[in-house]
Write a protein that holds these residues in place. Structure first.
Motif, PDB file in Angstrom:
ATOM      1  N   ILE A  90      84.304 146.163  87.259  1.00  0.00           N
ATOM      2  CA  ILE A  90      84.967 147.420  87.607  1.00  0.00           C
ATOM      3  C   ILE A  90      84.451 147.803  88.987  1.00  0.00           C
ATOM      4  O   ILE A  90      83.246 147.924  89.191  1.00  0.00           O
ATOM      5  CB  ILE A  90      84.631 148.528  86.600  1.00  0.00           C
ATOM      6  CG1 ILE A  90      85.101 148.148  85.202  1.00  0.00           C
ATOM      7  CG2 ILE A  90      85.231 149.858  87.048  1.00  0.00           C
ATOM      8  CD1 ILE A  90      84.656 149.122  84.130  1.00  0.00           C
ATOM      9  N   SER A  91      85.363 147.997  89.927  1.00  0.00           N
ATOM     10  CA  SER A  91      84.992 148.318  91.295  1.00  0.00           C
ATOM     11  C   SER A  91      85.831 149.490  91.792  1.00  0.00           C
ATOM     12  O   SER A  91      87.061 149.416  91.787  1.00  0.00           O
ATOM     13  CB  SER A  91      85.215 147.089  92.182  1.00  0.00           C
ATOM     14  OG  SER A  91      84.946 147.388  93.522  1.00  0.00           O
ATOM     15  N   ILE A 120      80.849 140.886  78.637  1.00  0.00           N
ATOM     16  CA  ILE A 120      80.127 141.785  79.533  1.00  0.00           C
ATOM     17  C   ILE A 120      81.040 142.280  80.643  1.00  0.00           C
ATOM     18  O   ILE A 120      81.786 141.515  81.250  1.00  0.00           O
ATOM     19  CB  ILE A 120      78.893 141.082  80.129  1.00  0.00           C
ATOM     20  CG1 ILE A 120      77.881 140.811  79.017  1.00  0.00           C
ATOM     21  CG2 ILE A 120      78.265 141.906  81.241  1.00  0.00           C
ATOM     22  CD1 ILE A 120      76.673 140.031  79.437  1.00  0.00           C
ATOM     23  N   VAL A 121      80.988 143.580  80.882  1.00  0.00           N
ATOM     24  CA  VAL A 121      81.716 144.231  81.972  1.00  0.00           C
ATOM     25  C   VAL A 121      80.672 144.718  82.969  1.00  0.00           C
ATOM     26  O   VAL A 121      79.712 145.382  82.596  1.00  0.00           O
ATOM     27  CB  VAL A 121      82.567 145.410  81.456  1.00  0.00           C
ATOM     28  CG1 VAL A 121      83.211 146.153  82.607  1.00  0.00           C
ATOM     29  CG2 VAL A 121      83.623 144.918  80.472  1.00  0.00           C
ATOM     30  N   THR A 122      80.866 144.372  84.243  1.00  0.00           N
ATOM     31  CA  THR A 122      79.943 144.781  85.296  1.00  0.00           C
ATOM     32  C   THR A 122      80.576 145.875  86.142  1.00  0.00           C
ATOM     33  O   THR A 122      81.707 145.731  86.595  1.00  0.00           O
ATOM     34  CB  THR A 122      79.581 143.580  86.196  1.00  0.00           C
ATOM     35  OG1 THR A 122      78.986 142.569  85.383  1.00  0.00           O
ATOM     36  CG2 THR A 122      78.616 143.989  87.288  1.00  0.00           C
ATOM     37  N   VAL A 123      79.847 146.966  86.340  1.00  0.00           N
ATOM     38  CA  VAL A 123      80.314 148.068  87.190  1.00  0.00           C
ATOM     39  C   VAL A 123      79.591 147.950  88.524  1.00  0.00           C
ATOM     40  O   VAL A 123      78.360 147.954  88.567  1.00  0.00           O
ATOM     41  CB  VAL A 123      80.017 149.443  86.548  1.00  0.00           C
ATOM     42  CG1 VAL A 123      80.461 150.572  87.459  1.00  0.00           C
ATOM     43  CG2 VAL A 123      80.687 149.541  85.181  1.00  0.00           C
ATOM     44  N   GLU A 124      80.370 147.803  89.608  1.00  0.00           N
ATOM     45  CA  GLU A 124      79.786 147.734  90.945  1.00  0.00           C
ATOM     46  C   GLU A 124      79.564 149.143  91.472  1.00  0.00           C
ATOM     47  O   GLU A 124      80.466 149.979  91.437  1.00  0.00           O
ATOM     48  CB  GLU A 124      80.707 146.976  91.899  1.00  0.00           C
ATOM     49  CG  GLU A 124      80.760 145.507  91.659  1.00  0.00           C
ATOM     50  CD  GLU A 124      81.552 144.776  92.734  1.00  0.00           C
ATOM     51  OE1 GLU A 124      82.314 145.419  93.477  1.00  0.00           O
ATOM     52  OE2 GLU A 124      81.395 143.552  92.819  1.00  0.00           O
ATOM     53  N   LEU A 125      78.362 149.411  91.974  1.00  0.00           N
ATOM     54  CA  LEU A 125      78.020 150.720  92.533  1.00  0.00           C
ATOM     55  C   LEU A 125      77.809 150.591  94.041  1.00  0.00           C
ATOM     56  O   LEU A 125      77.032 149.757  94.492  1.00  0.00           O
ATOM     57  CB  LEU A 125      76.747 151.255  91.876  1.00  0.00           C
ATOM     58  CG  LEU A 125      76.802 151.423  90.356  1.00  0.00           C
ATOM     59  CD1 LEU A 125      75.434 151.810  89.820  1.00  0.00           C
ATOM     60  CD2 LEU A 125      77.852 152.452  89.973  1.00  0.00           C
TER      61      LEU A 125
END
Length: 183
Positions: A73-74, A94-99
């Motif tokens: 998620i970006s 797994i879902v990765t959230v970019e910060l």
């Protein structure tokens, strides 16, 4: 624009303006990218994002239930995806959230970063990780989580306090109570 959308699990969808679909035969797609001001309406259908995930380049609107099965998620700085439907994140793969660095500054100063607004129902699983966006995704200084606020109907990223901070706060409170009892 209306019509029929035929998608399969390896399809990508990029919405630049407005797209309304009255019928959809399959809405499992590998990635969804929405530009600033984009509106995607799929009636009562779900969008299942499987591989690459979701990219939001500015404030946009998605009128469909969203299930993020895996991927990343970006969001651009300050971008919010307005829903009006349900969101499910992190229950399967797994879902990765970019910060971004700007998001990290907000989080590290005690604020939250809104990602989704007007969410009717949220299911947030434990399979969510966070990483720094950009060329050098170095280790993050803090620990973060996705949080759903039923009052505002927003899904936000929030910093999770370090255990030592909570322990010190409890010790300080206990000390104040003990001091008050002595008086």
């Amino acid at each position: 624009m209306g019509g029929t959308l035929n998608m399969n699990g390896s399809s990508s969808l990029h919405v630049g303006r407005e797209l309304t679909v009255s019928e959809a035969t399959a809405t499992a797609i590998s990635s969804l990218e929405m530009d600033n001001g984009a509106v995607l309406t799929l009636g009562n259908h779900n969008i299942d994002l499987t591989t690459f995930g979701l990219t939001v380049n500015g404030d946009a609107t998605l009128n469909a239930n969203l299930v993020i099965v895996g991927g990343t998620i970006s969001f651009a700085n300050g971008a919010v995806l307005t829903m009006g439907c349900s969101v499910e994140i992190g229950y399967k793969d797994i879902v990765t959230v970019e910060l971004t660095d700007e998001m990290l500054k907000t989080l590290d100063s005690g604020g939250n970063v809104d990602l989704f607004a007007s969410v009717e129902r949220a299911l947030l699983g434990q399979n969510v990780t966070f990483t720094r966006a950009g060329a050098d995704p170095s280790a993050l200084a803090g620990t973060y989580s996705l949080v759903y606020d039923a009052g505002t109907k927003n899904i936000s990223v929030a910093a999770v306090p370090e255990p030592a901070t909570g322990t010190l706060s409890l010790l300080a409170l206990a000390g104040l109570c003990a001091r008050r009892r002595r008086k």
